[in-house]
Design an enzyme around this catalytic site. Structure first.
Site, PDB file in Angstrom:
ATOM      1  N   GLU A 118       0.508  -1.225  -0.142  1.00  0.00           N
ATOM      2  CA  GLU A 118       0.073   0.116  -0.045  1.00  0.00           C
ATOM      3  C   GLU A 118       0.793   1.598  -0.216  1.00  0.00           C
ATOM      4  O   GLU A 118       2.311   1.631  -0.046  1.00  0.00           O
ATOM      5  CB  GLU A 118      -0.866  -0.617   1.286  1.00  0.00           C
ATOM      6  CG  GLU A 118      -1.694  -1.363   1.106  1.00  0.00           C
ATOM      7  CD  GLU A 118      -2.792  -1.252   2.358  1.00  0.00           C
ATOM      8  OE1 GLU A 118      -2.222   0.008   3.122  1.00  0.00           O
ATOM      9  OE2 GLU A 118      -3.499  -2.504   2.362  1.00  0.00           O
ATOM     10  N   SER A 150       6.337  -3.397   4.126  1.00  0.00           N
ATOM     11  CA  SER A 150       7.238  -4.533   4.784  1.00  0.00           C
ATOM     12  C   SER A 150       6.217  -5.611   5.467  1.00  0.00           C
ATOM     13  O   SER A 150       6.032  -6.995   6.309  1.00  0.00           O
ATOM     14  CB  SER A 150       8.821  -5.216   5.444  1.00  0.00           C
ATOM     15  OG  SER A 150       9.567  -4.245   3.919  1.00  0.00           O
ATOM     16  N   TRP A 192       2.248  -0.223  -6.074  1.00  0.00           N
ATOM     17  CA  TRP A 192       3.710  -0.966  -7.004  1.00  0.00           C
ATOM     18  C   TRP A 192       2.965  -1.701  -6.955  1.00  0.00           C
ATOM     19  O   TRP A 192       3.605  -3.450  -7.561  1.00  0.00           O
ATOM     20  CB  TRP A 192       4.402  -1.395  -5.328  1.00  0.00           C
ATOM     21  CG  TRP A 192       5.023  -0.255  -4.836  1.00  0.00           C
ATOM     22  CD1 TRP A 192       5.532  -0.129  -4.152  1.00  0.00           C
ATOM     23  CD2 TRP A 192       6.009   0.339  -6.220  1.00  0.00           C
ATOM     24  NE1 TRP A 192       6.184   0.868  -3.567  1.00  0.00           N
ATOM     25  CE2 TRP A 192       6.497   1.356  -5.381  1.00  0.00           C
ATOM     26  CE3 TRP A 192       6.848   0.868  -7.275  1.00  0.00           C
ATOM     27  CZ2 TRP A 192       7.938   2.329  -5.139  1.00  0.00           C
ATOM     28  CZ3 TRP A 192       7.680   1.929  -7.322  1.00  0.00           C
ATOM     29  CH2 TRP A 192       7.702   2.826  -6.548  1.00  0.00           C
ATOM     30  N   GLN A 250      32.338   1.057 -10.837  1.00  0.00           N
ATOM     31  CA  GLN A 250      33.592   1.762 -10.859  1.00  0.00           C
ATOM     32  C   GLN A 250      34.621   1.203 -12.185  1.00  0.00           C
ATOM     33  O   GLN A 250      35.318   2.030 -12.510  1.00  0.00           O
ATOM     34  CB  GLN A 250      34.041   1.043  -9.791  1.00  0.00           C
ATOM     35  CG  GLN A 250      35.216   2.027  -8.579  1.00  0.00           C
ATOM     36  CD  GLN A 250      35.095   3.014  -9.069  1.00  0.00           C
ATOM     37  OE1 GLN A 250      33.894   3.641  -8.303  1.00  0.00           O
ATOM     38  NE2 GLN A 250      35.989   4.669  -8.153  1.00  0.00           N
ATOM     39  N   GLY A 259      33.728   3.724 -15.167  1.00  0.00           N
ATOM     40  CA  GLY A 259      35.062   4.619 -14.898  1.00  0.00           C
ATOM     41  C   GLY A 259      33.733   5.480 -15.610  1.00  0.00           C
ATOM     42  O   GLY A 259      32.332   5.874 -15.670  1.00  0.00           O
ATOM     43  N   GLU A 317       9.541  -8.363  -1.883  1.00  0.00           N
ATOM     44  CA  GLU A 317       9.356  -9.715  -1.509  1.00  0.00           C
ATOM     45  C   GLU A 317       9.942  -9.029   0.419  1.00  0.00           C
ATOM     46  O   GLU A 317      10.370  -9.486   0.551  1.00  0.00           O
ATOM     47  CB  GLU A 317       9.319 -10.762  -2.121  1.00  0.00           C
ATOM     48  CG  GLU A 317       8.669 -10.339  -3.127  1.00  0.00           C
ATOM     49  CD  GLU A 317       9.248 -12.428  -3.784  1.00  0.00           C
ATOM     50  OE1 GLU A 317       7.896 -13.263  -2.905  1.00  0.00           O
ATOM     51  OE2 GLU A 317       8.043 -12.198  -4.984  1.00  0.00           O
ATOM     52  N   GLY A 318      10.038  -7.890   0.987  1.00  0.00           N
ATOM     53  CA  GLY A 318      10.551  -7.859   2.288  1.00  0.00           C
ATOM     54  C   GLY A 318      11.614  -6.955   1.327  1.00  0.00           C
ATOM     55  O   GLY A 318      12.544  -7.918   1.498  1.00  0.00           O
TER      56      GLY A 318
END
Length: 382
Positions: free
Chosen positions: A130, A135, A159, A341, A344, A368-369
């Protein structure tokens, strides 16, 4: 370098893994950059996945599916997510939540709702989160109040995959308000995605998973018949808890696929990029960084496949699912960051695969948590 080799995969899951690999190479990977850039729902690839028998096929054979096991679905997930996370999520969300109906629904519900999904004629989704609650499953506020032989639904969901595109959803809603029984106040329902009082729109564009569409749903006195209740009233929390034990293993597969993509892209780049008169893979710092990526990936994959077996056998499933989900999704995050990284300045170019992976890895550590919740579960169940 074959990162997703099948030596760790149970023999019964190797054939479908090969099917998924071939499908991903033909349909997902070649179209990944275009769908990411446009942010469009990949209807054509979803249809191809349905035709190939790789979508919604964990549904039982008696209902038109292939009755794929958890390990077979995991094998598909790591192959699909290596190719592209957004398209892969669309394919896997086509039946998200259908497992709950198959496990707890009536024969009539299964025949009416699951068979069309298994046969590729419909798609579905699961409506749990919601706007203000993610969670905390026991804290969801969307209500389903009994009124004669109907339930009246009011509230919001956020979501929600296929909230716009889906034909029906499995809804998690509050049916009680007992402060002494916090985990017995919610139930599961089958709801059509049309009718008076159902309003859904796509959430504004996301930075990652752009080929997957999520919705904001508003219910205003939306009515469903009482026979759309799944299982028994008040059992919704426990249904979801069991469902997420399986789902988190699959999400670990999401992480593995993304980590593999980051490693593959990084390996190719460091062997082709020259600095100070030599390719950058010759620098010890780069070698050590890549070694860390490989170790993180291999340890996460070993844990995930062990956890999948434990969950299938019902051995502390909550513990193993939480460990696998956390480790694999965080390994993906670490691999993507290190890969960025090494790339670059080129890492920030939006047409680069490593840039897409870097954006996408931010999502599985949350859904999913969130992984902070997973650590709570790991501690409590150890």
């Amino acid at each position: 370098m074959e990162l997703l080799d099948d030596t760790i995969v149970p023999e019964h899951a190797r054939d479908v893994k090969q099917e998924a690999s071939e499908f991903a190479n033909e349909y997902i990977e070649p179209n990944a950059e275009e769908y990411f850039r446009k942010g469009e729902y990949p209807h054509d690839i979803l249809e191809a996945g349905q035709d190939a028998g790789l979508v919604a096929q964990d549904i039982g054979e008696d209902l038109g599916g292939r009755n794929l096991s958890l390990t077979e679905v995991l094998a598909i997930a790591e192959e699909f997510y290596r190719a592209d996370a957004g398209i892969a999520l669309t394919l896997q969300l086509a039946s998200f939540g259908a497992e709950i109906v198959e496990e707890y629904g009536t024969d009539e519900q299964k025949e009416e709702y699951l068979r069309p999904v298994a046969e590729g004629d419909q798609i579905t989704g699961l409506a749990v989160s919601e706007p203000e609650t993610g969670s905390d499953l026991a804290g969801m506020q969307t209500t389903a109040e009994k009124d004669g032989d109907e339930y009246v639904i009011n509230g919001e969901k956020f979501w929600i995959g296929n909230g716009v595109e889906g034909d029906w959803l499995t809804l998690y809603a509050r049916t009680g308000d007992d402060e002494n029984n916090r985990y017995g106040n919610h139930s599961m329902f089958i709801i059509p995605t049309e009718g008076e009082g159902y309003h859904a729109e796509h959430i504004p564009e996301k930075m990652g998973f752009r080929a997957s569409k999520q919705a904001h749903i508003v219910f205003e006195d939306f009515r469903i018949p009482e026979e759309n209740l799944v299982g028994t009233e008040g059992a919704g929390f426990w249904m979801l808890a069991e469902f997420f034990n399986h789902g988190r293993i699959v999400v670990a597969g999401h992480g593995l696929g993304l980590a593999a993509a980051a490693i593959e892209e990084t390996w190719e780049f460091i062997h082709g990029r020259e600095e100070f008169g030599r390719t950058i893979n010759e620098f010890q710092a780069v070698q050590h960084g890549f070694a860390d990526m490989r170790m993180e990936f291999e340890s996460a994959r070993a844990l995930t496949w062990r956890a999948a077996e434990k969950v299938e056998q019902g051995e502390d499933p909550g513990l193993w699912a939480a460990m696998a989900k956390t480790k694999a999704t965080e390994a993906a995050t670490d691999c993507a960051e290190q890969g960025m990284q090494f790339h670059g300045g080129r890492s920030v170019l939006t047409d680069r695969r490593i840039a897409r992976v870097y954006r996408d890895v931010r999502v599985p550590v949350i859904y999913e948590g969130a992984n902070e919740i997973q650590r709570n579960l790991i501690y409590r169940q150890s």
